[in-house]
Design a protein around this motif. Structure first.
Motif, PDB file in Angstrom:
ATOM      1  N   ASP B  19      -3.054  -2.909   8.033  1.00 46.98           N
ATOM      2  CA  ASP B  19      -4.521  -2.950   7.943  1.00 46.98           C
ATOM      3  C   ASP B  19      -5.085  -2.913   6.520  1.00 46.98           C
ATOM      4  O   ASP B  19      -6.290  -2.804   6.343  1.00 46.98           O
ATOM      5  N   GLY B  21      -5.032  -5.459   4.762  1.00 47.37           N
ATOM      6  CA  GLY B  21      -5.618  -6.784   4.623  1.00 47.37           C
ATOM      7  C   GLY B  21      -4.655  -7.840   4.108  1.00 47.37           C
ATOM      8  O   GLY B  21      -5.069  -8.888   3.606  1.00 47.37           O
ATOM      9  N   ASN B 148      -8.122  -4.190  -2.525  1.00 47.56           N
ATOM     10  CA  ASN B 148      -8.799  -5.033  -1.533  1.00 47.56           C
ATOM     11  C   ASN B 148      -9.939  -4.285  -0.831  1.00 47.56           C
ATOM     12  O   ASN B 148     -10.037  -3.071  -0.933  1.00 47.56           O
ATOM     13  N   ALA B 152     -16.376  -3.634   0.965  1.00 47.08           N
ATOM     14  CA  ALA B 152     -16.687  -2.503   1.839  1.00 47.08           C
ATOM     15  C   ALA B 152     -17.048  -1.241   1.051  1.00 47.08           C
ATOM     16  O   ALA B 152     -17.558  -0.275   1.614  1.00 47.08           O
TER      17      ALA B 152
HETATM   18  N1  LIG Z   1     -14.357  -5.414   4.560  1.00 47.47           N
HETATM   19  C1  LIG Z   1     -13.172  -5.997   4.425  1.00 47.47           C
HETATM   20  N2  LIG Z   1     -12.318  -6.020   5.459  1.00 47.47           N
HETATM   21  C2  LIG Z   1     -11.135  -6.638   5.291  1.00 47.47           C
HETATM   22  C3  LIG Z   1     -10.774  -7.247   4.076  1.00 47.47           C
HETATM   23  N3  LIG Z   1      -9.542  -7.769   4.220  1.00 47.47           N
HETATM   24  C4  LIG Z   1      -9.161  -7.497   5.489  1.00 47.47           C
HETATM   25  N4  LIG Z   1     -10.112  -6.821   6.141  1.00 47.47           N
HETATM   26  C5  LIG Z   1     -10.090  -6.354   7.536  1.00 47.47           C
HETATM   27  O1  LIG Z   1      -9.097  -5.364   7.682  1.00 47.47           O
HETATM   28  C6  LIG Z   1      -8.458  -5.481   8.936  1.00 47.47           C
HETATM   29  C7  LIG Z   1      -6.969  -5.648   8.730  1.00 47.47           C
HETATM   30  O2  LIG Z   1      -6.713  -6.875   8.063  1.00 47.47           O
HETATM   31  P1  LIG Z   1      -5.324  -7.636   8.177  1.00 47.47           P
HETATM   32  O3  LIG Z   1      -5.391  -8.763   7.244  1.00 47.47           O
HETATM   33  O4  LIG Z   1      -5.036  -7.948   9.599  1.00 47.47           O
HETATM   34  O5  LIG Z   1      -4.374  -6.484   7.664  1.00 47.47           O
HETATM   35  P2  LIG Z   1      -2.780  -6.376   7.544  1.00 47.47           P
HETATM   36  O6  LIG Z   1      -2.364  -5.463   8.630  1.00 47.47           O
HETATM   37  O7  LIG Z   1      -2.540  -5.797   6.204  1.00 47.47           O
HETATM   38  O8  LIG Z   1      -2.224  -7.751   7.670  1.00 47.47           O
HETATM   39  C8  LIG Z   1      -9.099  -6.679   9.635  1.00 47.47           C
HETATM   40  O9  LIG Z   1     -10.080  -6.223  10.523  1.00 47.47           O
HETATM   41  C9  LIG Z   1      -9.690  -7.469   8.493  1.00 47.47           C
HETATM   42  O10 LIG Z   1     -10.767  -8.250   8.891  1.00 47.47           O
HETATM   43  C10 LIG Z   1     -11.712  -7.218   2.995  1.00 47.47           C
HETATM   44  O11 LIG Z   1     -11.498  -7.741   1.895  1.00 47.47           O
HETATM   45  N5  LIG Z   1     -12.904  -6.573   3.235  1.00 47.47           N
END
Ligand SMILES: Nc1nc2c(ncn2[C@@H]2O[C@H](COP(=O)(O)OP(=O)(O)O)[C@@H](O)[C@H]2O)c(=O)[nH]1
Lengths: 308, 521
Positions: B19, B21, B148, B152
Motif C-alpha cells: 500500500d 503505492g 510518495n 495526501a
Molecule cells: N493519495 C495518494 N494515494 C496513492 C498514491 N499512490 C498510491 N495511492 C493509493 O494507495 C493505495 C495503494 O496503492 P498501490 O499502488 O496498490 O500500492 P502497493 O501495494 O504498494 O502496490 C491505492 O488505493 C492507491 O490509489 C499517491 O501518490 N497519492
C-alpha cells in the motif's frame, strides 16, 4: 588487492549488444550443462533470432542443438516452406514432431474448441516429443514482455516429470548463476530472450539481417473478417455461416495455427515500417491469438500444463 | 527511438511495503511513457475495481500482486519493460511483504538502481530500511527514495524534510552507495514522468529524468573471464568461450589460467562477426591462446599481474532462500562463475538484522530470509573477488544436493588464508609453483575422507597422485603443496565404489585427456 580501473573497452555496448551477449552466455550454459539439449523451433520471428544467436554463440563450431518443430498440421504453408529453406540454409538438424494419435482421432479446433485442440496439438505434442527424445533442456524464444504470466518466468525454468511448470515453486535466479540441475525424467525450459521486447526483436532482425517468414510483412491477402481479427483463407480454415472471403492488406504479428491466429490490417511491408507500426499501434502482440483469451488467465493455465 | 537503442539499458528494482503505492507508481511510469498497451489500458478502464479515486486505477496495469496475494498465488519477482526516447528500462518488481527478502535479493542481484517507496503518510518504516539494506547488500549502486503520496500531505515541506533527514541519518550504514530523494505523487503523476510545480522546495529532476541519466559504473576488478565452454569444431581450432566478467582484454595480452597458474597470451579474440582487437566487460567472446594449455570449463582467465585471491575458505554474506534450514554438516553444491564444487558452511558468525543493521548471534539454524555472515569451505580452490569489487566473480549460489533447489545466494567478503598454520609446519615451499604441481600430478589439492582409506590411498597412488595420510587437523600448507591428503576426520567424503570416477566428477582429478571428453562439468 590493488584493483586498477579496467582499461576502456573497445566499444560502448549498446542495449542490443547487451541482450545479445546475455543470450549467448545462456546458450553456452545450456550446451555445457545438459546431455540432450534442443531448440524448440516454432519458425516464428523469436525462433529465428534464437537460432541466429546460437550460430553466434558457438562460432566457428556449429551449434550443438537440433531444432525441434512441433507441427500441429494446421501450419501456414509459407511457414513450412520457410522452415525447410532456413534449416537447409544454415545446415541445422531438424526434428519435426506431430501428435499423431490426436491427429488420427481427428483433433481440430472446430469440434474440440480452440483450448482443447491447442492442448492436444501443441502442449501435449510438445511434452510427448520432449519425452520421446529424452530431452533434458529445451531452449525456447519466449519473452517476459509477451504476456502477464510470463513476466515472472525464470530464464532456467524447471519442469517436473510431467512437463509441468509450478509457478509457486520456482528456483530463485540471481546474477547470471543459473541452476541447471534436473533429475532423470525432469527437464529445463530455457529462455535466452527473456529480457527482450518485441521492439528489440525487430531492431535486432533488422540489424543482423535475419530472415523471417514472409507472413510478418503486409500484403494483400484473402481473409475472413471475424470481429476485429482477420483470418487468412486457407484450405483447412472453415468459413462461419455467412462469411465471405475479402481482400485486405494485412500481416501477422504472431504466428499460430491457421484457424486460430489472426492477421492485422497493416501497410507495414518492411522492418522499419513494422517498428513504426508497433509505436503507433500499441496493442500486445498475442491479442490476435484466439487461444490466449478464450479462457480467463488462460496462458498461465497452459503454461502449467507444459505449453511453451 | 534510435537513441534508446544506442545506450545500454538501465535495470532497476522497485520495493515498498504493501500500500505504499508501488503498483500505482509502476503503472504511472508505464502509462506516461506509453509502455502499456492499449488493450491493457482499456481493460483497466473497464475494471470494476478502482481504489484510486481517479478516472483510472493505474495500479491495475501491473495486474497487481494484490490479486495474487488475495488468491494466494505466486508472489514473485516480475520483470517489466518500457522505454523513452533516451533509454530503455527493465523493472524488477519485487513484492513488498517484509518476508520476501528472497525475492528482493533476486531482483536486486541484476539491478543497477533501486527505487524504494516511502509512504509520506506513514514515514520511514521498518520495511523501508529492510529494502534499502538488501539493495545495498546486493551491490546496488544507486538508491532512490521516492517519497510518495505527497498529494495526501498537501505537499508539506516539513513532512518531506523529516523523512529525508531520517533516511540520511540511516544511510551511513550503506557506505559507498549513492542516494537520491524525491517527493512524488504516483496517483497524479507529479515528479514521476514530469517535473511538478507542487513542491517548490524541490528543484531536482523527475524520477524518470533521474533514471534516464544515471550512469552505471563498471565492475572494479581487472580482467576476469570464466571459461564457459571449449569450442572445438574439429579442425584444430580450440577456443575458450565465455563472457568478460570485468575489465578488458586485448590481442597480445598476457593472461593467467586459474586455478592451475599457467600463463599464456591472447592470440585472437573470435566472434561470429569477425575478430576483435579488444573486448570489455559484458561481451560474449571466444579467446584463442598462443600456447597449448589444458583449459576446461570452470577455469578462469585473468589479468596476469592482477589475479584474484585463490582459496578454499572464504567469508561471505549469505541470503537463505529455502524453507529447509541450513544443515551444518551437509555438503552442498556451490556454483560460482562457471565452476561447480562441493561446499560446506563451516561457521555462522552473525545474523544481520536488516532493519536495525545490527549483528546478532544466533543459535537456531539459518532459515528462509535470514541474512548471515558465514564461512564457506569448498573442495577445490576457487578464484574469487570480493563482491563489492566484482559481482560476477564474487557471487555464488548453494544448491541442495538432494532436492536440486537453489537454497542460498552468497556474496564473497574475503578469502581467508591460514597463514599461521603454514608456519607451524616444518617445511617451506620452494620455487615449484602450485600450477606446476597440478600439471605434474594431474589433480588439484584436496582433503579427503573415506570409509576405506587404504583402498583410496592405493587407488590414488596407482593413478599417479601425490597422496598422503594425515592424522589430526590437516595443515593448510600440506594442501598448498599440491597433495591429496586422506584425513581421518575432515574433508570430502569419497565413496568406496569408484573413488576415481567420483573425484573426477568432483573436478579434483583432472581427466587424463582434457580435450577428448567434451566440456561438461
Ligand atoms: N493519495 C495518494 N494515494 C496513492 C498514491 N499512490 C498510491 N495511492 C493509493 O494507495 C493505495 C495503494 O496503492 P498501490 O499502488 O496498490 O500500492 P502497493 O501495494 O504498494 O502496490 C491505492 O488505493 C492507491 O490509489 C499517491 O501518490 N497519492
Amino acid at each position: 588487492m590493488t584493483a586498477t580501473l579496467p582499461a576502456q573497452a573497445s566499444r560502448t555496448l549498446t542495449h542490443l549488444d547487451h541482450l545479445e551477449a546475455e543470450a549467448i552466455q545462456i546458450l553456452r550454459e545450456v550446451a555445457a550443462n545438459f546431455a540432450r539439449p534442443i531448440i524448440l523451433y516454432s519458425v516464428g520471428k523469436d525462433s529465428s533470432v534464437l537460432v541466429h544467436l546460437a550460430r553466434k554463440a558457438f562460432y566457428p563450431a556449429k551449434f550443438p542443438f537440433p531444432l525441434v518443430h512441433v507441427d500441429t498440421t494446421y501450419e501456414y504453408p509459407e511457414l513450412i516452406e520457410f522452415r525447410d529453406w532456413f534449416v537447409k540454409e544454415i545446415g541445422a538438424e531438424l526434428i519435426v514432431h506431430v501428435n499423431e494419435a490426436a491427429i488420427a482421432e481427428g483433433a481440430n479446433p472446430y469440434s474440440l474448441g480452440t483450448a482443447k485442440c491447442c492442448g492436444l496439438l501443441r502442449t501435449q505434442a510438445l511434452v510427448g516429443g520432449l519425452q520421446k527424445l529424452k530431452v533434458d533442456a529445451a531452449l525456447g524464444g519466449a519473452r517476459r514482455d509477451e504476456e502477464r504470466s510470463r513476466a515472472k518466468e525464470r530464464v532456467f525454468s524447471f519442469r517436473n516429470k510431467f512437463g509441468h511448470w509450478d509457478p509457486k515453486d520456482q528456483r530463485p535466479e540471481l546474477w547470471s548463476l543459473y541452476n541447471p540441475k534436473v533429475d532423470p525424467g525432469e527437464h529445463m525450459r530455457v529462455f535466452p530472450l527473456s529480457n527482450w521486447t518485441e521492439f528489440d526483436i525487430w531492431h535486432y532482425i533488422e540489424r543482423e539481417k535475419i530472415p523471417v517468414v514472409p507472413l510478418y510483412f503486409a500484403k494483400e491477402r484473402e481473409v475472413y473478417v471475424r470481429g476485429g481479427t482477420l483470418i487468412p483463407v486457407q484450405s483447412n480454415v472453415r468459413a462461419l455461416p455467412g462469411e465471405k472471403p475479402e481482400l485486405r492488406r494485412c500481416r501477422m504479428r504472431s504466428l499460430g495455427c491457421t484457424p486460430c491466429s489472426g492477421a492485422i490490417e497493416s501497410d507495414a511491408d518492411t522492418i522499419p515500417k513494422i517498428i513504426d507500426e508497433l509505436f503507433s499501434f500499441r496493442r500486445s502482440e498475442r491479442e490476435n491469438r484466439v487461444i490466449d483469451h478464450d479462457q480467463d488467465g488462460s496462458m498461465e493455465l497452459k503454461k502449467r500444463e507444459g505449453y511453451f | 527511438m534510435q537513441a534508446a537503442q544506442e545506450r545500454s539499458a538501465l535495470r532497476f528494482s522497485t520495493a515498498g511495503s504493501v500500500d505504499d503505492g508501488k503498483s500505482t507508481l509502476i503503472g504511472r511510469l508505464l502509462f506516461d511513457t506509453k509502455g502499456a498497451y492499449e488493450d491493457q489500458i482499456e481493460a483497466v478502464k473497464k475494471s470494476k475495481v478502482n481504489r484510486s479515486g481517479r478516472e483510472m486505477d493505474l495500479s491495475l496495469l501491473t495486474d497487481g500482486l494484490r490479486a495474487e496475494r488475495e488468491q494466494g498465488i505466486t508472489i514473485d519477482v516480475a520483470y517489466r519493460f518500457f522505454a523513452t526516447p533516451q533509454r530503455r528500462f527493465r523493472i524488477a518488481d519485487t513484492p513488498g511483504h517484509e518476508q520476501y527478502t528472497r525475492n528482493m535479493a533476486t531482483g536486486a542481484s541484476t539491478s543497477d538502481a533501486a527505487v524504494i517507496l516511502v509512504d509520506a503518510l506513514k514515514g520511514v518504516s521498518r520495511q523501508t530500511l529492510r529494502h534499502a539494506t538488501i539493495s545495498y547488500l546486493l551491490g546496488i549502486e544507486h538508491l532512490i527514495f521516492a517519497i510518495n503520496k505527497m498529494d495526501a500531505v498537501g505537499w508539506s515541506e516539513d513532512t518531506y524534510g523529516a523523512i529525508r533527514s531520517e533516511l540520511e541519518r540511516q544511510s551511513r550504514r550503506w557506505a559507498g552507495a549513492k542516494f537520491y530523494f524525491l517527493p512524488v505523487s504516483a496517483l497524479d503523476g507529479d515528479n514521476v514522468a514530469w517535473r511538478s510545480q507542487q513542491a517548490r522546495y524541490y528543484n531536482g529532476p523527475s524520477l524518470l529524468e533521474l533514471l534516464e541519466t544515471l550512469e552505471v559504473s563498471p565492475a572494479a576488478a581487472p580482467f576476469r573471464f570464466p571459461v564457459q565452454y571449449v569450442t572445438r569444431p574439429g579442425d584444430g581450432f580450440r577456443g575458450f568461450a565465455g563472457r568478460v566478467a570485468s575489465g578488458a582484454v586485448a590481442k597480445g595480452d598476457e593472461v593467467l589460467v586459474l586455478p592451475r597458474g599457467r600463463r599464456s597470451r591472447v592470440k585472437e579474440i573470435v566472434t561470429f562477426d569477425g575478430s576483435l582487437a579488444k573486448a570489455g566487460e559484458g561481451e560474449s567472446i571466444t579467446l584463442v591462446l598462443e600456447d597449448e594449455i589444458d583449459i576446461s570449463r570452470g577455469d578462469m582467465l585473468v589479468a596476469a599481474d592482477e589475479r584474484p585471491a585463490l582459496g578454499r575458505r572464504f567469508a561471505a554474506e549469505l541470503v537463505w532462500m529455502a524453507e529447509e534450514h541450513l544443515e551444518p554438516g551437509l555438503t552442498y553444491l556451490l556454483r560460482a562463475g562457471t565452476k561447480e564444487v562441493y561446499a560446506r558452511v563451516v561457521a555462522v558468525e552473525w545474523l544481520l538484522d536488516p532493519e536495525s543493521g545490527e549483528q546478532r548471534s544466533s543459535e537456531a539454524a539459518l532459515g528462509l530470509n535470514d541474512i548471515a555472515r558465514v564461512v564457506v569451505e569448498t573442495t577445490e580452490p576457487l578464484p574469487l573477488d570480493p563482491y563489492r569489487t566484482c559481482r560476477e566473480t564474487g557471487s555464488f549460489i548453494l544448491i541442495h544436493p538432494r532436492s536440486n533447489r537453489t537454497i542460498a545466494a552468497g556474496m564473497v567478503v574475503e578469502v581467508i588464508r591460514r597463514e599461521r598454520e603454514k608456519k607451524d609446519l616444518g617445511f617451506a615451499l620452494g620455487p615449484v609453483t602450485a600450477g606446476e604441481r597440478v600439471e605434474r600430478y594431474g589433480h588439484l589439492p584436496a582433503v579427503l575422507r573415506s570409509q576405506d582409506p587404504d583402498g583410496l590411498e592405493r587407488a590414488l597412488f596407482e593413478h599417479g597422485a601425490l597422496v598422503l595420510r594425515w592424522a589430526g587437523a590437516v595443515p593448510a600448507a600440506l594442501e598448498e603443496a599440491g597433495a591429496l591428503v586422506i584425513s581421518e576426520s575432515e574433508g570430502l567424503e569419497v565413496p568406496v565404489e569408484n573413488p576415481l570416477a567420483f573425484l573426477e566428477s568432483a573436478g579434483i582429478l583432472l581427466p587424463r585427456d582434457d580435450f577428448s571428453g567434451g566440456e561438461g562439468i
